[in-house]
Structures are given as structure tokens and as C-alpha cells.
Design a protein around this motif. Structure first.
Motif, PDB file in Angstrom:
ATOM      1  N   UNK A 107       0.829  -1.198   0.000  1.00  0.00           N
ATOM      2  CA  UNK A 107       0.000   0.000   0.000  1.00  0.00           C
ATOM      3  C   UNK A 107       0.861   1.243   0.000  1.00  0.00           C
ATOM      4  N   UNK A 108       0.233   2.403  -0.069  1.00  0.00           N
ATOM      5  CA  UNK A 108       0.977   3.658  -0.199  1.00  0.00           C
ATOM      6  C   UNK A 108       1.941   3.965   0.944  1.00  0.00           C
ATOM      7  N   UNK A 109       1.684   3.440   2.147  1.00  0.00           N
ATOM      8  CA  UNK A 109       2.566   3.724   3.278  1.00  0.00           C
ATOM      9  C   UNK A 109       3.597   2.633   3.529  1.00  0.00           C
ATOM     10  N   UNK A 110       3.577   1.591   2.712  1.00  0.00           N
ATOM     11  CA  UNK A 110       4.499   0.474   2.859  1.00  0.00           C
ATOM     12  C   UNK A 110       5.915   0.927   2.490  1.00  0.00           C
ATOM     13  N   UNK A 111       6.946   0.530   3.255  1.00  0.00           N
ATOM     14  CA  UNK A 111       8.325   0.944   2.955  1.00  0.00           C
ATOM     15  C   UNK A 111       8.840   0.524   1.573  1.00  0.00           C
ATOM     16  N   UNK A 112       8.262  -0.516   0.954  1.00  0.00           N
ATOM     17  CA  UNK A 112       8.707  -0.915  -0.385  1.00  0.00           C
ATOM     18  C   UNK A 112       7.999  -0.143  -1.487  1.00  0.00           C
ATOM     19  N   UNK A 113       7.019   0.649  -1.126  1.00  0.00           N
ATOM     20  CA  UNK A 113       6.372   1.514  -2.100  1.00  0.00           C
ATOM     21  C   UNK A 113       5.531   0.785  -3.132  1.00  0.00           C
ATOM     22  N   UNK A 114       5.410   1.410  -4.295  1.00  0.00           N
ATOM     23  CA  UNK A 114       4.498   0.962  -5.344  1.00  0.00           C
ATOM     24  C   UNK A 114       4.972  -0.280  -6.099  1.00  0.00           C
TER      25      UNK A 114
END
Length: 188
Positions: free
Chosen positions: A119-126
Motif C-alpha cells: 500500500x501507499x505507506x508500505x516501505x517498499x512503495x508501489x
């Protein structure tokens, strides 16, 4: 579609994204914004090359040209130079900190020991490109997105190379599975 058509379509798509790109891209200094460049020294096409001292990643093209992206890299002692290959690709990947990350900074990472959904707040990003090595398998190093544009141009990660979420989406479409990835040593 042949390789030339694919490359030209990708170039046109990328160029259009830059012209009408997000405001985020405008906040990066010119040397960290994506650009189609001619390399000083030709590199084989179809490879990713990370130069940590310049905070730049290059996706190489034929005729000594490449797409250049601004990145963030691993902080002192966590960046791992070497030769890798893309062993997996994921859109909006889930993330789990490594045991080493939890051990180094439990106050920051222990709460995520069971993982975090994409998701948008995940450290691995998009998007994420998972770096593997022969005989070792998954190295837990990634080339991935980040929602934090302020980290681009800095050595702040746990060893991975990060691009803005908008830029990783572009790179993700360009780089195929099994592509060679070279993370050059830090010189400074």
C-alpha cells in the motif's frame, strides 16, 4: 511487438510521463530527475547499474544510452555492492523487516515482525525488484519505491536502492525478470 517497438513505446510513455509528470518530480534537483542520457562509458544494454556516490541508477539501452533515475541508497555499513539479477518483481509488495533490522532497531521495526501489507505507506512503495544472486537466492536487497521523496539523494535505507513511487513504476515496466543488476562500491 518486437524489442525495438517495445523500447520505443517505453521511451514514448516515459517521455510523456516526464512532460506531464507529477509535482513530486519537480522537487528533485536536476541530477536526480529521470533523464535519457548518453553514457560516458558504454555499458551492455538491458542492465541496471547503481552508482551510490552519485545517488543514480541507470537502466542501459543500446548505443551507449540509458535512462537515469535519482535514488536513495543504504546507509553506512548496510549497502552491499555486487552483481545480482532480478529474481522477482512485485506490484504493491508486502514488507517484513529482516531479523537484522529488528535486532538493530527494535523500537522501529519489531511492531512489523509479522509483516505489513502492500500500500501507499508500505516501505517498499508501489513496486519492487527483488535482487538475487547465484547460489544465494534472495538477498533481501530490493530496488523499490518510496513515498518519501526527501530521502532521494541520501544514504538512509537498510541496504536497498529506492526511487520515488512514480519513478519505480516507470523502471518496473522497463526491467525484465533475470536482468543483470550491478551495485557499485561506494568510493567516498
Amino acid at each position: 511487438m518486437n524489442r525495438r517497438d517495445f523500447v520505443l513505446t517505453g521511451l514514448a510513455t516515459f517521455g510523456a510521463a516526464l512532460v506531464g509528470g507529477p509535482a513530486m518530480a519537480q522537487q528533485l534537483p536536476p541530477h536526480l530527475q529521470p533523464a535519457f542520457v548518453t553514457l560516458r562509458h558504454s555499458l551492455p544494454p538491458g542492465e541496471v547499474h547503481v552508482f551510490p556516490d552519485h545517488f543514480q541508477l541507470f537502466w542501459t539501452m543500446p548505443n551507449g544510452q540509458a535512462w537515469r533515475y535519482g535514488i536513495r541508497v543504504g546507509r553506512e555499513g548496510l549497502y552491499e555492492p555486487g552483481q545480482y539479477y532480478v529474481g522477482a518483481k512485485k506490484e504493491w509488495p508486502s514488507w517484513t523487516p529482516t531479523p537484522d533490522m529488528i535486532s538493530r532497531e527494535p523500537e522501529k521495526y519489531a511492531q512489523y515482525s509479522d509483516g505489513m501489507p502492500g500500500g501507499p505507506d508500505n516501505p517498499l512503495g508501489a513496486r519492487a525488484l527483488y535482487l538475487f544472486q547465484e547460489g544465494r537466492g534472495d538477498t533481501y536487497l530490493r530496488i523499490h519505491g518510496t513515498p518519501d521523496i526527501n530521502t532521494i539523494g541520501r544514504a538512509v535505507s537498510n541496504g536497498c536502492a529506492g526511487l520515488t513511487n512514480e519513478h519505480i513504476k516507470l523502471l518496473y515496466e522497463q526491467v525484465p525478470m533475470d536482468a543483470r543488476v550491478v551495485l557499485y562500491p561506494k568510493m567516498v
